[in-house]
Design an enzyme around this catalytic site. Structure first.
Site, PDB file in Angstrom:
ATOM      1  N   LEU A  30      -0.253   6.896  -3.246  1.00 45.83           N
ATOM      2  CA  LEU A  30      -1.151   7.515  -1.998  1.00 45.83           C
ATOM      3  C   LEU A  30      -2.505   6.836  -1.591  1.00 45.83           C
ATOM      4  CD1 LEU A  30       1.116  10.231  -0.903  1.00 45.83           C
ATOM      5  CD2 LEU A  30       1.353   7.563  -0.281  1.00 45.83           C
ATOM      6  N   HIS A  31      -2.449   6.662  -0.832  1.00 46.31           N
ATOM      7  CA  HIS A  31      -4.747   5.936  -0.598  1.00 46.31           C
ATOM      8  C   HIS A  31      -5.077   7.104   0.787  1.00 46.31           C
ATOM      9  CE1 HIS A  31      -3.247   3.433   2.118  1.00 46.31           C
ATOM     10  NE2 HIS A  31      -2.667   2.116   1.281  1.00 46.31           N
ATOM     11  N   HIS A  34      -1.853   5.785   3.787  1.00 44.70           N
ATOM     12  CA  HIS A  34      -1.102   7.661   3.801  1.00 44.70           C
ATOM     13  C   HIS A  34      -1.705   8.414   4.091  1.00 44.70           C
ATOM     14  CE1 HIS A  34      -0.047   4.237   0.994  1.00 44.70           C
ATOM     15  NE2 HIS A  34       0.874   4.206   2.120  1.00 44.70           N
ATOM     16  N   LYS A 147      -2.183  -1.250  10.234  1.00 40.56           N
ATOM     17  CA  LYS A 147      -2.325  -1.860   9.100  1.00 40.56           C
ATOM     18  C   LYS A 147      -1.149  -3.206   8.890  1.00 40.56           C
ATOM     19  CE  LYS A 147      -2.663  -3.379   4.715  1.00 40.56           C
ATOM     20  NZ  LYS A 147      -1.490  -3.940   3.942  1.00 40.56           N
ATOM     21  N   SER A 183      -4.416  -0.970   0.296  1.00 44.60           N
ATOM     22  CA  SER A 183      -3.588  -0.882   0.309  1.00 44.60           C
ATOM     23  C   SER A 183      -3.081  -0.724  -1.030  1.00 44.60           C
ATOM     24  CB  SER A 183      -3.247  -2.346   0.377  1.00 44.60           C
ATOM     25  OG  SER A 183      -2.001  -2.808   0.066  1.00 44.60           O
ATOM     26  N   ARG A 185      -1.002  -2.247  -2.473  1.00 44.41           N
ATOM     27  CA  ARG A 185      -1.436  -3.439  -4.123  1.00 44.41           C
ATOM     28  C   ARG A 185      -2.840  -4.224  -4.030  1.00 44.41           C
ATOM     29  NH1 ARG A 185       2.997  -4.610  -0.685  1.00 44.41           N
ATOM     30  NH2 ARG A 185       4.818  -5.157  -1.715  1.00 44.41           N
TER      31      ARG A 185
HETATM   32  P1  AMP Z   1       3.654   1.577   2.245  1.00 44.20           P
HETATM   33  O1  AMP Z   1       3.406   2.826   1.766  1.00 44.20           O
HETATM   34  O2  AMP Z   1       2.361   0.590   2.027  1.00 44.20           O
HETATM   35  O3  AMP Z   1       4.729   1.081   3.229  1.00 44.20           O
HETATM   36  O4  AMP Z   1       2.922   2.830   3.823  1.00 44.20           O
HETATM   37  C1  AMP Z   1       3.394   3.730   5.040  1.00 44.20           C
HETATM   38  C2  AMP Z   1       2.809   3.331   5.415  1.00 44.20           C
HETATM   39  O5  AMP Z   1       1.333   3.952   5.457  1.00 44.20           O
HETATM   40  C3  AMP Z   1       2.755   2.579   6.743  1.00 44.20           C
HETATM   41  O6  AMP Z   1       3.336   2.669   8.258  1.00 44.20           O
HETATM   42  C4  AMP Z   1       1.567   2.161   6.418  1.00 44.20           C
HETATM   43  O7  AMP Z   1       1.047   0.672   8.170  1.00 44.20           O
HETATM   44  C5  AMP Z   1       0.471   2.978   6.159  1.00 44.20           C
HETATM   45  N1  AMP Z   1      -0.499   2.404   6.091  1.00 44.20           N
HETATM   46  C6  AMP Z   1      -0.879   1.408   4.990  1.00 44.20           C
HETATM   47  N2  AMP Z   1      -1.780   1.091   4.564  1.00 44.20           N
HETATM   48  C7  AMP Z   1      -3.170   1.364   5.701  1.00 44.20           C
HETATM   49  C8  AMP Z   1      -3.807   1.413   5.540  1.00 44.20           C
HETATM   50  N3  AMP Z   1      -4.841   1.155   4.660  1.00 44.20           N
HETATM   51  N4  AMP Z   1      -4.685   2.359   7.046  1.00 44.20           N
HETATM   52  C9  AMP Z   1      -3.383   3.636   7.817  1.00 44.20           C
HETATM   53  N5  AMP Z   1      -2.008   2.893   7.289  1.00 44.20           N
HETATM   54  C10 AMP Z   1      -2.348   2.921   6.596  1.00 44.20           C
END
Ligand code: AMP
Length: 281
Positions: A30-31, A34, A147, A183, A185
């Site tokens: 998480l960042h 999230h 995003k 991200s 990543r």
């Molecule tokens: P993930 O863990 O990458 O599947 O992301 C989980 C949720 O967090 C998804 O709804 C993403 O769109 C959201 N998310 C990821 N990066 C960001 C960001 N930089 N800003 C806002 N929401 C994000």
């Protein structure tokens, strides 16, 4: 805060919850992006739930599933600080037991253009896991980030076509101070690649500036973005798009709400970013 690892334990816990449930599905590591979703889920609802599950079905064969970053202990500590009530972190063998056979395949342009064209099967994996998580968590509201703009459109379509009984809340993209969209990543990037990755947000700012100055020729905007990215030697373009927000069809003229989006490889790391263009006259 409760940490639940099995679907059956979560279902038992869910039966004891009354009131509204805000849900944030994530793949962990998480960042602040999230956490902005988790914070909002907590503020809007009686109970806030976050899931952490690196979903194998949304990764292609040659993608980064096995090396996707994972750190459950750190994620749990971050969510605890945001007041998240339940963390649901299931095993893949529980989500996809032997004999699992039901997938959700959303037809049409939302899943075949842009990310769908480069990552065949990706949105089938996303829609399937999100539908499963919605069934398990039964949220009042689910929180997603801008995003992943195409993912938002796909989830909205899923909820509308399958008559989901929840609201989808979309939250703005959280960026690093220099503009790079946060991200999980980004940890793959070397310092030199991290610098090169700024071309994504710079290309989006360029598109916004051109549009603000009155440019309405979508190909001119795409071409200017491509030129900027191609000047960065470490960057390889997957796509640069100025598309209709409703069906992601490439526009000739920006005369309706549009999404500017791009996917760029920096070395072996594939990054995406986007910005909506509001309708100006
Ligand atoms: P993930 O863990 O990458 O599947 O992301 C989980 C949720 O967090 C998804 O709804 C993403 O769109 C959201 N998310 C990821 N990066 C960001 C960001 N930089 N800003 C806002 N929401 C994000």
């Amino acid at each position: 805060m409760q940490i639940i690892h099995t679907i059956s334990d979560f279902k038992n816990a869910r039966r004891r919850i009354s009131g509204t449930v805000g849900f944030v599905p994530t793949m962990g590591y998480l960042h602040e992006g999230h956490l902005s979703l988790a914070r909002r889920a907590k503020a809007d609802n009686d109970v806030a739930v976050a899931s952490i599950f690196v979903n194998p079905t949304q990764f292609g064969r040659n993608e980064d599933f096995s090396k996707y970053p994972r750190d459950l202990a750190r994620d749990v500590a971050l969510l605890e600080r945001e007041g998240t009530d339940i963390v649901f972190a299931p095993e893949a063998s529980d989500m996809y037991p032997e004999g699992f056979a039901t997938y959700i395949d959303i037809e049409g342009p939302l899943t075949t253009r842009l990310e769908g064209a480069v990552r065949p099967g990706h949105f089938k994996g996303v829609a399937t896991v999100v539908a499963k998580l919605f069934n398990i968590v039964q949220p009042t509201r689910a929180y997603f980030g801008q995003k992943d703009a195409q993912q938002v459109l796909v989830i909205q379509k899923l909820v509308s076509d399958l008559n989901g009984n929840l609201d989808v809340v979309v939250m703005p993209t959280v960026r690093e101070p220099d503009g790079l969209a946060m991200s999980s990543r980004n940890v793959y990037l070397s310092p030199q690649q991290r610098e090169a990755a700024l071309v994504l947000s710079k290309a989006l700012r360029l598109a916004e500036r051109l549009y603000g100055e009155g440019e309405r020729d979508a190909e001119c905007i795409r071409a200017a973005m491509r030129r900027l990215i191609e000047a960065e030697l470490l960057a390889r373009i997957d796509y640069v798009s100025v598309a209709d927000c409703s069906d992601l069809a490439e526009l000739d003229v920006v005369d309706r709400p549009a999404l500017v989006s791009l996917a760029v490889r920096i070395g072996a790391t594939r990054l995406i970013d986007n910005t909506p263009l509001e309708v100006l006259q």
